[in-house]
Design a protein around this motif. Structure first.
Motif, PDB file in Angstrom:
ATOM      1  N   ALA A   1     -12.840 -59.245  -9.966  1.00 26.08           N
ATOM      2  CA  ALA A   1     -13.001 -58.398 -11.156  1.00 26.08           C
ATOM      3  C   ALA A   1     -11.666 -58.078 -11.826  1.00 26.08           C
ATOM      4  N   LYS A   2     -10.627 -57.788 -11.048  1.00 25.10           N
ATOM      5  CA  LYS A   2      -9.321 -57.473 -11.647  1.00 25.10           C
ATOM      6  C   LYS A   2      -8.795 -58.668 -12.440  1.00 25.10           C
ATOM      7  N   SER A   3      -8.987 -59.858 -11.921  1.00 26.48           N
ATOM      8  CA  SER A   3      -8.544 -61.061 -12.628  1.00 26.48           C
ATOM      9  C   SER A   3      -9.392 -61.295 -13.869  1.00 26.48           C
ATOM     10  N   GLN A   4     -10.683 -60.997 -13.790  1.00 30.90           N
ATOM     11  CA  GLN A   4     -11.549 -61.134 -14.958  1.00 30.90           C
ATOM     12  C   GLN A   4     -11.097 -60.179 -16.061  1.00 30.90           C
ATOM     13  N   ILE A   5     -10.722 -58.967 -15.699  1.00 36.53           N
ATOM     14  CA  ILE A   5     -10.207 -58.017 -16.687  1.00 36.53           C
ATOM     15  C   ILE A   5      -8.928 -58.558 -17.308  1.00 36.53           C
ATOM     16  N   ASN A   6      -8.041 -59.092 -16.484  1.00 37.01           N
ATOM     17  CA  ASN A   6      -6.789 -59.621 -17.017  1.00 37.01           C
ATOM     18  C   ASN A   6      -7.008 -60.836 -17.898  1.00 37.01           C
ATOM     19  N   MET A   7      -8.000 -61.646 -17.596  1.00 36.29           N
ATOM     20  CA  MET A   7      -8.358 -62.752 -18.498  1.00 36.29           C
ATOM     21  C   MET A   7      -8.798 -62.168 -19.848  1.00 36.29           C
ATOM     22  N   GLY A   8      -9.606 -61.116 -19.790  1.00 38.67           N
ATOM     23  CA  GLY A   8     -10.040 -60.460 -21.025  1.00 38.67           C
ATOM     24  C   GLY A   8      -8.869 -59.927 -21.826  1.00 38.67           C
ATOM     25  N   VAL A   9      -7.920 -59.316 -21.143  1.00 37.61           N
ATOM     26  CA  VAL A   9      -6.736 -58.769 -21.826  1.00 37.61           C
ATOM     27  C   VAL A   9      -5.927 -59.897 -22.472  1.00 37.61           C
ATOM     28  N   MET A  10      -5.791 -61.017 -21.763  1.00 41.52           N
ATOM     29  CA  MET A  10      -5.034 -62.132 -22.330  1.00 41.52           C
ATOM     30  C   MET A  10      -5.684 -62.612 -23.629  1.00 41.52           C
ATOM     31  N   TYR A  11      -7.015 -62.727 -23.636  1.00 43.00           N
ATOM     32  CA  TYR A  11      -7.717 -63.140 -24.852  1.00 43.00           C
ATOM     33  C   TYR A  11      -7.713 -62.044 -25.909  1.00 43.00           C
ATOM     34  N   GLU A  12      -7.825 -60.809 -25.487  1.00 43.95           N
ATOM     35  CA  GLU A  12      -7.829 -59.671 -26.421  1.00 43.95           C
ATOM     36  C   GLU A  12      -6.545 -59.645 -27.259  1.00 43.95           C
ATOM     37  N   TYR A  13      -5.418 -59.880 -26.597  1.00 44.17           N
ATOM     38  CA  TYR A  13      -4.127 -59.747 -27.269  1.00 44.17           C
ATOM     39  C   TYR A  13      -3.430 -61.078 -27.537  1.00 44.17           C
ATOM     40  N   GLY A  14      -4.092 -62.192 -27.238  1.00 44.31           N
ATOM     41  CA  GLY A  14      -3.496 -63.495 -27.493  1.00 44.31           C
ATOM     42  C   GLY A  14      -2.248 -63.746 -26.660  1.00 44.31           C
ATOM     43  N   LEU A  15      -2.288 -63.390 -25.398  1.00 44.06           N
ATOM     44  CA  LEU A  15      -1.137 -63.570 -24.506  1.00 44.06           C
ATOM     45  C   LEU A  15      -1.217 -64.941 -23.839  1.00 44.06           C
ATOM     46  N   GLY A  16      -0.544 -65.913 -24.417  1.00 42.16           N
ATOM     47  CA  GLY A  16      -0.536 -67.266 -23.871  1.00 42.16           C
ATOM     48  C   GLY A  16      -1.768 -68.075 -24.211  1.00 42.16           C
ATOM     49  N   VAL A  17      -2.694 -67.472 -24.918  1.00 50.55           N
ATOM     50  CA  VAL A  17      -3.922 -68.144 -25.344  1.00 50.55           C
ATOM     51  C   VAL A  17      -4.189 -67.750 -26.800  1.00 50.55           C
ATOM     52  N   GLN A  18      -5.061 -68.501 -27.433  1.00 57.55           N
ATOM     53  CA  GLN A  18      -5.489 -68.146 -28.787  1.00 57.55           C
ATOM     54  C   GLN A  18      -6.290 -66.842 -28.708  1.00 57.55           C
ATOM     55  N   GLN A  19      -5.933 -65.857 -29.515  1.00 57.77           N
ATOM     56  CA  GLN A  19      -6.659 -64.588 -29.506  1.00 57.77           C
ATOM     57  C   GLN A  19      -8.129 -64.844 -29.809  1.00 57.77           C
ATOM     58  N   ASP A  20      -8.999 -64.307 -28.978  1.00 59.35           N
ATOM     59  CA  ASP A  20     -10.436 -64.551 -29.105  1.00 59.35           C
ATOM     60  C   ASP A  20     -11.181 -63.340 -28.548  1.00 59.35           C
ATOM     61  N   PHE A  21     -11.669 -62.482 -29.452  1.00 55.33           N
ATOM     62  CA  PHE A  21     -12.315 -61.242 -29.033  1.00 55.33           C
ATOM     63  C   PHE A  21     -13.627 -61.484 -28.286  1.00 55.33           C
ATOM     64  N   ALA A  22     -14.369 -62.522 -28.676  1.00 59.76           N
ATOM     65  CA  ALA A  22     -15.623 -62.834 -27.983  1.00 59.76           C
ATOM     66  C   ALA A  22     -15.340 -63.298 -26.554  1.00 59.76           C
ATOM     67  N   GLU A  23     -14.294 -64.096 -26.380  1.00 61.66           N
ATOM     68  CA  GLU A  23     -13.918 -64.554 -25.037  1.00 61.66           C
ATOM     69  C   GLU A  23     -13.446 -63.365 -24.192  1.00 61.66           C
ATOM     70  N   ALA A  24     -12.712 -62.447 -24.815  1.00 58.10           N
ATOM     71  CA  ALA A  24     -12.283 -61.238 -24.106  1.00 58.10           C
ATOM     72  C   ALA A  24     -13.505 -60.464 -23.622  1.00 58.10           C
ATOM     73  N   ALA A  25     -14.485 -60.287 -24.495  1.00 57.38           N
ATOM     74  CA  ALA A  25     -15.707 -59.554 -24.135  1.00 57.38           C
ATOM     75  C   ALA A  25     -16.440 -60.246 -22.989  1.00 57.38           C
ATOM     76  N   LYS A  26     -16.456 -61.568 -22.995  1.00 55.62           N
ATOM     77  CA  LYS A  26     -17.116 -62.328 -21.930  1.00 55.62           C
ATOM     78  C   LYS A  26     -16.495 -61.991 -20.569  1.00 55.62           C
ATOM     79  N   TRP A  27     -15.164 -61.981 -20.520  1.00 49.24           N
ATOM     80  CA  TRP A  27     -14.489 -61.703 -19.255  1.00 49.24           C
ATOM     81  C   TRP A  27     -14.661 -60.245 -18.839  1.00 49.24           C
ATOM     82  N   TYR A  28     -14.599 -59.317 -19.802  1.00 51.43           N
ATOM     83  CA  TYR A  28     -14.831 -57.907 -19.474  1.00 51.43           C
ATOM     84  C   TYR A  28     -16.243 -57.719 -18.918  1.00 51.43           C
ATOM     85  N   ARG A  29     -17.213 -58.425 -19.516  1.00 49.91           N
ATOM     86  CA  ARG A  29     -18.613 -58.286 -19.084  1.00 49.91           C
ATOM     87  C   ARG A  29     -18.785 -58.743 -17.634  1.00 49.91           C
TER      88      ARG A  29
END
Length: 190
Positions: free
Chosen positions: A63-91
């Motif tokens: 779960a902690k890694s899933q949250i961090n994946m969400g954060v990376m997508y949320e803020y575009g950290l090393g990946v293309q910013q993608d709010f839907a992908e962030a939501a997927k990982w948070y979910r």
């Protein structure tokens, strides 16, 4: 001249060896990246290694890694910013009853960022996290009660939630509770 070429060759060998070592790190071989190693890489700004580490752990249900994946997508950290992908990982983490993920996903629903705007779903998620004692979720749920968004307007419930968060030193909740006392909303004016 011969010495300089020898040193260059040695450096070239060392550089290639380092590249091979990093490649092996993620090849599923000798060493899997730990959460701490991925977190340290992220803090250094080495998002490629952080992504690979978090992704491997997140795919295993961490779960902690899933949250961090969400954060990376949320803020575009090393990946293309993608709010839907962030939501997927948070979910994925929220489904494991992780209060931080429930709160972050609730924020997505409150703002309609990467998901369809839904104050009802935001309130549900904030409630789950608030019931686990997460102060930011208590604060946000209180705001929804003040505004009657996704829940019936109820200033007493809002004040009670602000109190819970304020007792945990949440500055926004302390401010909001102070405003409610000064106006006598949901509490006796004081």
């Amino acid at each position: 001249m011969m010495m300089i070429k020898t040193k260059t060759k040695k450096w070239g060998f060392a550089k290639n060896l380092a590249t091979i070592s990093v490649a092996l790190l993620f090849a599923g071989g000798a060493h899997a990246v730990t959460f701490e190693e991925a977190s340290n890489a992220s803090q250094r700004g080495d998002y490629d290694i952080a992504y690979k580490g978090y992704k491997a752990l997140a795919d295993q249900g961490d779960a902690k890694s899933q949250i961090n994946m969400g954060v990376m997508y949320e803020y575009g950290l090393g990946v293309q910013q993608d709010f839907a992908e962030a939501a997927k990982w948070y979910r994925l983490a929220a489904d494991q009853k992780n209060s931080q993920a429930q709160y972050l996903l609730g924020m997505k629903y409150q703002k309609g960022s990467g998901v369809e705007l839904s104050f009802e779903e935001a309130a549900r998620l904030f409630r789950l996290a608030a019931d686990q004692g997460l102060a930011p979720a208590q604060q946000r749920l209180g705001i929804l009660y003040v505004n009657g968004q996704g829940v019936p307007k109820d200033l007493s419930k809002a004040a009670a939630l602000f109190r819970l968060a304020a007792d945990q030193n949440n500055g926004e909740a302390q401010y909001n509770l102070g405003v409610m006392y000064s106006l006598g909303q949901g509490v006796e004016q004081s």
